[in-house]
Design a protein around this motif. Structure first.
Motif, PDB file in Angstrom:
ATOM      1  N   THR A 123       9.577   4.184  31.421  1.00 47.49           N
ATOM      2  CA  THR A 123      10.316   3.396  30.422  1.00 47.49           C
ATOM      3  C   THR A 123       9.926   3.780  28.997  1.00 47.49           C
ATOM      4  N   ALA A 124       8.718   4.264  28.810  1.00 50.31           N
ATOM      5  CA  ALA A 124       8.293   4.683  27.470  1.00 50.31           C
ATOM      6  C   ALA A 124       9.115   5.859  26.954  1.00 50.31           C
ATOM      7  N   ARG A 125       9.778   6.596  27.878  1.00 48.76           N
ATOM      8  CA  ARG A 125      10.536   7.788  27.484  1.00 48.76           C
ATOM      9  C   ARG A 125      12.045   7.594  27.567  1.00 48.76           C
ATOM     10  N   LEU A 126      12.498   6.462  28.064  1.00 48.33           N
ATOM     11  CA  LEU A 126      13.936   6.288  28.292  1.00 48.33           C
ATOM     12  C   LEU A 126      14.757   6.337  27.002  1.00 48.33           C
ATOM     13  N   ALA A 149      10.133  16.645  24.145  1.00 46.17           N
ATOM     14  CA  ALA A 149      10.509  16.406  25.541  1.00 46.17           C
ATOM     15  C   ALA A 149       9.859  17.448  26.453  1.00 46.17           C
ATOM     16  N   ARG A 150       9.859  18.700  26.015  1.00 45.64           N
ATOM     17  CA  ARG A 150       9.225  19.762  26.800  1.00 45.64           C
ATOM     18  C   ARG A 150       7.733  19.482  26.969  1.00 45.64           C
ATOM     19  N   ARG A 151       7.101  18.964  25.918  1.00 47.30           N
ATOM     20  CA  ARG A 151       5.670  18.655  25.998  1.00 47.30           C
ATOM     21  C   ARG A 151       5.411  17.600  27.079  1.00 47.30           C
ATOM     22  N   VAL A 152       6.257  16.584  27.146  1.00 49.32           N
ATOM     23  CA  VAL A 152       6.113  15.552  28.173  1.00 49.32           C
ATOM     24  C   VAL A 152       6.251  16.157  29.564  1.00 49.32           C
ATOM     25  N   VAL A 153       7.245  17.005  29.743  1.00 51.16           N
ATOM     26  CA  VAL A 153       7.472  17.641  31.043  1.00 51.16           C
ATOM     27  C   VAL A 153       6.280  18.501  31.446  1.00 51.16           C
ATOM     28  N   GLU A 154       5.792  19.312  30.527  1.00 54.30           N
ATOM     29  CA  GLU A 154       4.699  20.223  30.883  1.00 54.30           C
ATOM     30  C   GLU A 154       3.381  19.487  31.090  1.00 54.30           C
ATOM     31  N   GLU A 155       3.157  18.429  30.334  1.00 51.53           N
ATOM     32  CA  GLU A 155       1.958  17.629  30.575  1.00 51.53           C
ATOM     33  C   GLU A 155       2.047  16.944  31.937  1.00 51.53           C
ATOM     34  N   PRO A 213      12.189  11.358  31.505  1.00 53.22           N
ATOM     35  CA  PRO A 213      11.576  10.063  31.829  1.00 53.22           C
ATOM     36  C   PRO A 213      11.159   9.958  33.290  1.00 53.22           C
ATOM     37  N   ALA A 214      12.014  10.422  34.214  1.00 58.58           N
ATOM     38  CA  ALA A 214      11.684  10.337  35.637  1.00 58.58           C
ATOM     39  C   ALA A 214      10.468  11.193  35.966  1.00 58.58           C
ATOM     40  N   ILE A 215      10.381  12.366  35.364  1.00 58.40           N
ATOM     41  CA  ILE A 215       9.244  13.245  35.616  1.00 58.40           C
ATOM     42  C   ILE A 215       7.954  12.620  35.092  1.00 58.40           C
ATOM     43  N   ALA A 216       8.025  11.954  33.951  1.00 61.72           N
ATOM     44  CA  ALA A 216       6.837  11.268  33.423  1.00 61.72           C
ATOM     45  C   ALA A 216       6.380  10.176  34.393  1.00 61.72           C
ATOM     46  N   GLY A 217       7.332   9.401  34.917  1.00 64.56           N
ATOM     47  CA  GLY A 217       6.978   8.364  35.887  1.00 64.56           C
ATOM     48  C   GLY A 217       6.453   8.955  37.182  1.00 64.56           C
ATOM     49  N   GLY A 246      16.310  14.273  23.191  1.00 67.05           N
ATOM     50  CA  GLY A 246      15.771  15.632  23.226  1.00 67.05           C
ATOM     51  C   GLY A 246      15.861  16.250  24.599  1.00 67.05           C
ATOM     52  N   ASN A 247      16.556  17.373  24.677  1.00 65.09           N
ATOM     53  CA  ASN A 247      16.635  18.158  25.907  1.00 65.09           C
ATOM     54  C   ASN A 247      15.420  19.077  25.952  1.00 65.09           C
ATOM     55  N   PRO A 248      14.666  19.082  27.029  1.00 61.76           N
ATOM     56  CA  PRO A 248      13.464  19.921  27.080  1.00 61.76           C
ATOM     57  C   PRO A 248      13.721  21.411  26.873  1.00 61.76           C
TER      58      PRO A 248
END
Length: 391
Positions: free
Chosen positions: A22-25, A41-47, A246-250, A29-31
């Motif tokens: 929910t923090a990213r919903l 967004a890319r940083r969130v995905v890669e982390e 967001p889903a990947i972060a969760g 930004g498209n990764p």
């Protein structure tokens, strides 16, 4: 009050996963975009990829995000088969078992019907465990014709842990890649990609307290895969499509928590499971546990209790329990409203009737002693009513 005993189907989201998602919903930004929002967004995905890699002991580049376990299984089976057969047209055989999830069995059937694959579904014993000698014989009969082996880590119906290590050892002698569907295993038993020796591993978010619609195929960097989906070349060019940040972060948060808490979780739910099995059988003396027995609990998932109730229809039991607010699942599939015997139980040697009279109770991170007590209180009258309907 609802008593939820169907965690093997899906389990409630963990607070950490819901918070991370929910923090990213609301973020834009498209990764794949190069501007600041895209880079964030890319940083969130890669982390997130790094968190999953650390939890599973693999390299970040080996984590390929998908929409879930079914897509990951399809990518592994079809992508590996096409790549291996493309390099050597004689590699047409795929070895698997008769107790796999339909996310594996149905793609294998499709490859047989449409792509000329020769699929061999190997036998299992009465516990639903692969007959290792049968695998060895199938490989050694003609190893150069085997494209891949697919063996689930843990059975989704009866909870049996499969001899993945033995399969890897046999395959390694002949350079054959091994895929495993570990959807049910992650978070319940230790899952270590590098130590396991497998070449591809399927996982999904909603079985471990993450969101629906996201999963991953962990696949060795050196393994060649033909993509199912062509487009923008995301995810190593084997899984195109805009990434769901967001889903990947969760998902990553759920993997992190599930792996960290795995040992404590297994101990707690195994104790609840053992209590459930013993007390249900006390109330219904002819009920019986399918798969490894309680004294063989190291051979089954800690939260799985798959019980047979003679002279009952599993669907009737399920609906009668549901009317009392207790939710579980049957050991059979339903096609067009017609109950079908469980392919897993049939492969284990059960009769058609026995393959229809079962229920799966699966416990998870929200399960409590009160849930078990409620089931034990309800199961006697429910079984008696179901048997009366059969007479």
């Amino acid at each position: 009050m609802t008593v939820y005993l169907d965690h093997a189907a899906t389990t409630p989201m963990l607070p950490a996963a819901a918070e991370a998602m929910t923090a990213r919903l609301a973020d834009v930004g498209n990764p794949s975009s190069l501007h600041a929002s895209g880079r964030q967004a890319r940083r969130v995905v890669e982390e997130s990829r790094e968190k999953i890699a650390q939890a599973l002991n693999c390299r970040p580049g080996e984590v390929v995000f998908t929409s879930g376990g079914t897509e990951a299984d399809n990518l592994a089976l079809k992508g590996l088969f096409w790549a291996r057969r493309g390099a050597d047209p004689g590699r047409t055989r795929i070895l698997s078992t008769a107790v796999e999830h339909h996310a594996v069995l149905d793609p294998l059937h499709w490859l047989t019907e449409r792509e000329g694959a020769e699929v061999e579904l190997l036998p299992v014993d009465q516990r639903a465990r692969l007959e290792v000698d049968a695998l060895r014989e199938a490989v050694e009969r003609d190893p150069d014709s085997v494209a891949l082996i697919s063996l689930m880590w843990a059975n989704n119906e009866v909870g049996t842990l499969e001899p993945v290590g033995d399969a890897v050892e046999i395959a390694a002698e002949h350079g054959i890649p091994v895929h495993t569907d570990a959807v049910q295993a992650l978070g319940s038993v230790p899952v270590d990609f590098a130590a396991s020796g497998v070449d591809a591993l399927t996982l999904t978010g909603h079985k471990i307290g993450g969101p629906f619609g996201v999963g991953a195929l962990v696949v060795a960097r050196e393994l060649d895969l033909v993509p199912l989906v062509h487009g923008g070349g995301q995810e190593r060019d084997v899984r195109s499509g805009t990434i769901d940040t967001p889903a990947i972060a969760g998902f990553a948060a759920a993997v992190e928590v599930a792996v960290k808490q795995q040992a404590d979780h297994a101990t707690r739910v195994a104790a609840l499971r053992d209590d459930l099995v013993r007390r249900v059988i006390e109330v219904v003396p002819d009920a019986h546990l399918h798969g490894p027995q309680l004294e063989q609990s190291h051979e089954r998932l800690p939260g799985n209790a798959h019980l047979g109730f003679p002279d009952c229809e599993g669907d009737s039991l399920l609906m009668l329990l549901d009317a009392r607010g207790i939710e579980c699942s049957t050991g059979s599939a339903c096609s067009a409203g017609v109950p079908q015997p469980s392919h897993v139980l049939l492969a284990m040697g059960c009769t058609d009737e026995a393959a229809r009279h079962s229920l799966r109770f699966s416990l998870g991170h929200t399960s409590t002693q009160a849930d078990v007590d409620a089931l034990v209180e309800a199961i006697g009258p429910v079984v008696e009513r179901a048997r009366s309907a059969q007479r």
